[in-house]
Design an enzyme around this catalytic site. Sequence first.
Site, PDB file in Angstrom:
ATOM      1  N   ASP A   1     162.607 -27.287  46.201  1.00 41.81           N
ATOM      2  CA  ASP A   1     161.500 -26.507  45.656  1.00 41.81           C
ATOM      3  C   ASP A   1     160.858 -27.308  44.523  1.00 41.81           C
ATOM      4  O   ASP A   1     161.549 -27.880  43.678  1.00 41.81           O
ATOM      5  CB  ASP A   1     162.009 -25.154  45.153  1.00 41.81           C
ATOM      6  N   ILE A   2     159.524 -27.316  44.509  1.00 41.09           N
ATOM      7  CA  ILE A   2     158.802 -28.116  43.510  1.00 41.09           C
ATOM      8  C   ILE A   2     158.990 -27.547  42.097  1.00 41.09           C
ATOM      9  O   ILE A   2     158.845 -28.276  41.107  1.00 41.09           O
ATOM     10  CB  ILE A   2     157.307 -28.211  43.893  1.00 41.09           C
TER      11      ILE A   2
ATOM     12  N   ASN B   1     161.691 -13.937  50.346  1.00 41.90           N
ATOM     13  CA  ASN B   1     160.608 -13.033  49.953  1.00 41.90           C
ATOM     14  C   ASN B   1     159.746 -12.779  51.188  1.00 41.90           C
ATOM     15  O   ASN B   1     159.573 -13.665  52.027  1.00 41.90           O
ATOM     16  CB  ASN B   1     159.768 -13.666  48.845  1.00 41.90           C
TER      17      ASN B   1
ATOM     18  N   GLN C   1     155.566 -12.989  49.062  1.00 40.40           N
ATOM     19  CA  GLN C   1     155.546 -14.431  49.323  1.00 40.40           C
ATOM     20  C   GLN C   1     154.333 -15.062  48.652  1.00 40.40           C
ATOM     21  O   GLN C   1     153.211 -14.586  48.843  1.00 40.40           O
ATOM     22  CB  GLN C   1     155.388 -14.716  50.822  1.00 40.40           C
TER      23      GLN C   1
ATOM     24  N   HIS D   1     160.107 -19.031  54.565  1.00 41.68           N
ATOM     25  CA  HIS D   1     161.003 -19.999  53.925  1.00 41.68           C
ATOM     26  C   HIS D   1     162.187 -19.244  53.346  1.00 41.68           C
ATOM     27  O   HIS D   1     162.054 -18.134  52.834  1.00 41.68           O
ATOM     28  CB  HIS D   1     160.284 -20.814  52.850  1.00 41.68           C
TER      29      HIS D   1
ATOM     30  N   HIS E   1     165.072 -19.428  50.569  1.00 41.76           N
ATOM     31  CA  HIS E   1     165.492 -20.106  49.336  1.00 41.76           C
ATOM     32  C   HIS E   1     167.011 -20.270  49.373  1.00 41.76           C
ATOM     33  O   HIS E   1     167.747 -19.309  49.629  1.00 41.76           O
ATOM     34  CB  HIS E   1     165.136 -19.275  48.108  1.00 41.76           C
TER      35      HIS E   1
HETATM   36  P1  5GP Z   1     157.884 -17.595  47.544  1.00 38.48           P
HETATM   37  O1  5GP Z   1     157.509 -16.934  46.267  1.00 38.48           O
HETATM   38  O2  5GP Z   1     156.711 -17.667  48.521  1.00 38.48           O
HETATM   39  O3  5GP Z   1     159.118 -17.031  48.154  1.00 38.48           O
HETATM   40  O4  5GP Z   1     158.258 -19.073  47.173  1.00 38.48           O
HETATM   41  C1  5GP Z   1     157.451 -20.182  47.415  1.00 38.48           C
HETATM   42  C2  5GP Z   1     158.139 -21.364  46.783  1.00 38.48           C
HETATM   43  O5  5GP Z   1     157.495 -22.546  47.225  1.00 38.48           O
HETATM   44  C3  5GP Z   1     158.067 -21.362  45.252  1.00 38.48           C
HETATM   45  O6  5GP Z   1     159.401 -21.361  44.739  1.00 38.48           O
HETATM   46  C4  5GP Z   1     157.302 -22.641  44.918  1.00 38.48           C
HETATM   47  O7  5GP Z   1     157.801 -23.306  43.770  1.00 38.48           O
HETATM   48  C5  5GP Z   1     157.470 -23.478  46.184  1.00 38.48           C
HETATM   49  N1  5GP Z   1     156.355 -24.366  46.453  1.00 38.48           N
HETATM   50  C6  5GP Z   1     155.035 -24.047  46.438  1.00 38.48           C
HETATM   51  N2  5GP Z   1     154.282 -25.115  46.762  1.00 38.48           N
HETATM   52  C7  5GP Z   1     155.143 -26.132  46.989  1.00 38.48           C
HETATM   53  C8  5GP Z   1     154.956 -27.504  47.355  1.00 38.48           C
HETATM   54  O8  5GP Z   1     153.843 -28.012  47.528  1.00 38.48           O
HETATM   55  N3  5GP Z   1     156.088 -28.262  47.507  1.00 38.48           N
HETATM   56  C9  5GP Z   1     157.332 -27.754  47.314  1.00 38.48           C
HETATM   57  N4  5GP Z   1     158.360 -28.573  47.483  1.00 38.48           N
HETATM   58  N5  5GP Z   1     157.544 -26.456  46.965  1.00 38.48           N
HETATM   59  C10 5GP Z   1     156.459 -25.673  46.801  1.00 38.48           C
END
Ligand code: 5GP
Length: 110
Positions: free
Chosen positions: A29-30, A85, A90, A96, A98
């Site tokens: 995760d970034i 999520n 999301q 995805h 985690h």
């Molecule tokens: P969500 O809130 O949708 O469950 O989580 C999305 C996750 O994707 C977040 O934790 C966010 O930091 C990660 N993320 C968003 N954009 C990028 C990206 O361009 N590269 C990577 N490696 N992670 C990302």
Amino acid sequence: MDCIFCKIVNKDINADILFENDFFIVFSDIKPSAEIHKLIVPKRHIDNLLSFNDAEVLEYWSSLVDTINVVSDLLKTKDFKIVVNNGNLQQVKHLHIHFLSGMNVNDKVN
Ligand code: 5GP
Ligand code: ZN
């Protein structure tokens, strides 16, 4: 489709990739919420956890458990948390999973 995770799957943008197989790619995760924070992402664009059809769900579930086993082995931890999520929770509208471990594992993932 303008999807950031499809671009990572297609290697159009960079990610710190740990592992990939036929079904999933796993990368960091970034913006990590814990010491170890990986994202397990289906290579095919699937909007969310409710988007699988009946035929897909068993093979994806089976592959997901295999993939989690490999990630657990590679990272040498059996102490982890899985978070998904869904829908409006999301940020990224490509399913995805985690994978969280280590310090701060109980911090909120959003
Ligand atoms: P969500 O809130 O949708 O469950 O989580 C999305 C996750 O994707 C977040 O934790 C966010 O930091 C990660 N993320 C968003 N954009 C990028 C990206 O361009 N590269 C990577 N490696 N992670 C990302
Ligand atoms: Zn996508």
